[in-house]
Structures are given as C-alpha cells and as structure tokens.
Write a protein that holds these residues in place. Structure first.
Motif, PDB file in Angstrom:
ATOM      1  N   TRP A  90       0.686  -1.369  -0.116  1.00 51.86           N
ATOM      2  CA  TRP A  90      -0.020   0.118  -0.164  1.00 51.86           C
ATOM      3  C   TRP A  90       0.981   1.164  -0.087  1.00 51.86           C
ATOM      4  CZ3 TRP A  90      -0.285   3.927   3.557  1.00 51.86           C
ATOM      5  CH2 TRP A  90      -1.531   4.548   3.359  1.00 51.86           C
ATOM      6  N   SER A  92       0.476   5.795  -0.080  1.00 50.11           N
ATOM      7  CA  SER A  92      -0.323   7.039  -0.204  1.00 50.11           C
ATOM      8  C   SER A  92       0.381   8.137   0.490  1.00 50.11           C
ATOM      9  CB  SER A  92      -1.569   6.824   0.432  1.00 50.11           C
ATOM     10  OG  SER A  92      -2.616   7.722   0.274  1.00 50.11           O
ATOM     11  N   LYS A 136      -4.793  -0.113   9.346  1.00 49.24           N
ATOM     12  CA  LYS A 136      -6.034   0.442   8.696  1.00 49.24           C
ATOM     13  C   LYS A 136      -6.752  -0.796   8.212  1.00 49.24           C
ATOM     14  CE  LYS A 136      -5.500   3.677   5.575  1.00 49.24           C
ATOM     15  NZ  LYS A 136      -6.037   4.831   6.171  1.00 49.24           N
ATOM     16  N   TYR A 138      -8.278  -3.425   5.719  1.00 44.51           N
ATOM     17  CA  TYR A 138      -8.307  -3.602   4.054  1.00 44.51           C
ATOM     18  C   TYR A 138      -9.538  -3.419   3.526  1.00 44.51           C
ATOM     19  CZ  TYR A 138      -7.836  -5.650  -0.435  1.00 44.51           C
ATOM     20  OH  TYR A 138      -7.736  -6.025  -1.540  1.00 44.51           O
ATOM     21  N   ASP A 139      -9.733  -2.812   2.340  1.00 42.21           N
ATOM     22  CA  ASP A 139     -10.887  -2.847   1.512  1.00 42.21           C
ATOM     23  C   ASP A 139     -10.526  -2.860   0.187  1.00 42.21           C
ATOM     24  OD1 ASP A 139     -13.026  -2.036  -0.039  1.00 42.21           O
ATOM     25  OD2 ASP A 139     -13.612  -0.341   1.311  1.00 42.21           O
ATOM     26  N   GLU A 140     -11.210  -3.889  -0.631  1.00 41.88           N
ATOM     27  CA  GLU A 140     -11.111  -4.203  -1.889  1.00 41.88           C
ATOM     28  C   GLU A 140     -10.873  -3.096  -2.868  1.00 41.88           C
ATOM     29  OE1 GLU A 140     -13.054  -6.142  -0.137  1.00 41.88           O
ATOM     30  OE2 GLU A 140     -12.162  -7.900  -0.049  1.00 41.88           O
ATOM     31  N   SER A 141     -11.617  -2.114  -2.667  1.00 46.64           N
ATOM     32  CA  SER A 141     -11.890  -1.040  -3.472  1.00 46.64           C
ATOM     33  C   SER A 141     -10.864   0.180  -3.123  1.00 46.64           C
ATOM     34  CB  SER A 141     -13.328  -0.417  -3.219  1.00 46.64           C
ATOM     35  OG  SER A 141     -13.216   0.125  -1.988  1.00 46.64           O
ATOM     36  N   ASN A 142     -10.007  -0.200  -2.278  1.00 47.07           N
ATOM     37  CA  ASN A 142      -9.000   0.862  -1.864  1.00 47.07           C
ATOM     38  C   ASN A 142      -7.979   0.775  -2.969  1.00 47.07           C
ATOM     39  OD1 ASN A 142      -6.689   2.225  -1.034  1.00 47.07           O
ATOM     40  ND2 ASN A 142      -6.905   1.457   0.977  1.00 47.07           N
ATOM     41  N   ALA A 144      -4.917   2.475  -3.409  1.00 47.56           N
ATOM     42  CA  ALA A 144      -3.641   2.663  -2.896  1.00 47.56           C
ATOM     43  C   ALA A 144      -3.111   1.044  -2.606  1.00 47.56           C
ATOM     44  CB  ALA A 144      -3.757   3.374  -1.615  1.00 47.56           C
ATOM     45  N   CYS A 145      -3.952   0.088  -2.909  1.00 49.23           N
ATOM     46  CA  CYS A 145      -3.277  -1.247  -2.743  1.00 49.23           C
ATOM     47  C   CYS A 145      -3.116  -1.870  -3.934  1.00 49.23           C
ATOM     48  CB  CYS A 145      -4.723  -2.169  -2.091  1.00 49.23           C
ATOM     49  SG  CYS A 145      -5.079  -1.614  -0.418  1.00 49.23           S
TER      50      CYS A 145
END
Length: 151
Positions: A90, A92, A136, A138-142, A144-145
């Motif tokens: 990640w 940012s 933080k 984790y979210d699949e829509s992020n 920054a990943c």
C-alpha cells in the motif's frame, strides 16, 4: 504508460539531493526495480505500477520509502523459504494543518504499508521526519493497494 526503471529518470525525485523530496522504490518479481516518478501529464506512478504488474502478471516483492531523511523498508513478499508472508503493499500521501492563534502550519506525510490478511500496516513519515504507525482495515476498493495474493 511509462514507468521509471532507473533512479536517473528525469522525473524521479532524489531525496539525497533535496531532503524535501520523497519517493518509493518497488522491487518486482521479474527482478526489475521501479522508482516513483512525477512525470507531467501522467497518472500517479503507484496507479501506473498497479496496472503494469496486472498487465504483465508480476508481483511487487518489496517496497521501500525514502522520505524526509528516513528510509523505510517493509517486509519482503516472501520469506527465506520462498513462501508468501504478506498479501501485498500500500502507498499513499496525506496533508493536514495545525492552527493556533498566530499561525497555520501545514503537515505533509508519505506512507507505505504492507497488506496482511484484512489489515494494512502503515508506516508514515511527516515533513519533519517524525515516524508513526497505523493499522488500517483492508478494503478491496482501495486504489492505494497492490495485492499479490487474494485475501
């Protein structure tokens, strides 16, 4: 889509020469190294890297950050036996401000992190060189990943 495969690329920041500049450095599974660049007219280097590894079937194997006099090196993708130990990486940036009765001060941070399961373990470095840590979700829509292995 262009990426900077050399630190000498004309749009790659050099924190050693200008301590106000920052950059991340990513190692890929084919042995190449990619440097964050600030090429005019292009999307962020991280988003371009995300598309590049997906298009070429590659993985990010390590991620480093040079920022405000500090160097952060994250856990490699695989352990010494060659087994995956994290799911991805990640990256940012963020900015904020401190207000008091006589002035306003801006604070800039850059951060890198590793994705392990449903958590992103982030190391932040601010413009004064202070280092902080955050976990933080984790979210699949992020965007920054960059995920190497499904979570």
């Amino acid at each position: 889509m262009t990426l900077a495969f050399s630190s000498k690329h004309p749009f790659v920041p050099n924190p050693a020469k200008d301590p106000t500049r920052t950059r991340w450095i990513a190692s890929l599974s084919d042995g190449t190294t990619v440097f964050e660049d600030l090429t005019p007219g292009e999307s962020s280097a991280w988003i371009r890297l995300k598309h590049y590894v997906a298009a070429h079937g590659l993985r990010v194997t390590n991620l480093r950050l040079e920022a405000f006099g500090h160097r952060v090196v994250l856990m490699p993708y695989k352990d010494e036996a060659g087994n995956p130990q994290i799911n991805g990486y990640w990256q940012s940036k963020k900015a904020g401000a401190l207000l008091n009765s006589s002035s306003i001060a801006q604070i800039d941070w850059v951060g890198i992190g590793l994705i392990k399961g449903r958590e992103i373990h982030v190391t932040w470095v601010d413009h004064a060189g202070n280092v902080s840590y955050e976990i933080k979700p984790y979210d699949e829509s992020n965007l920054a990943c960059i995920v190497n292995d499904a979570i």
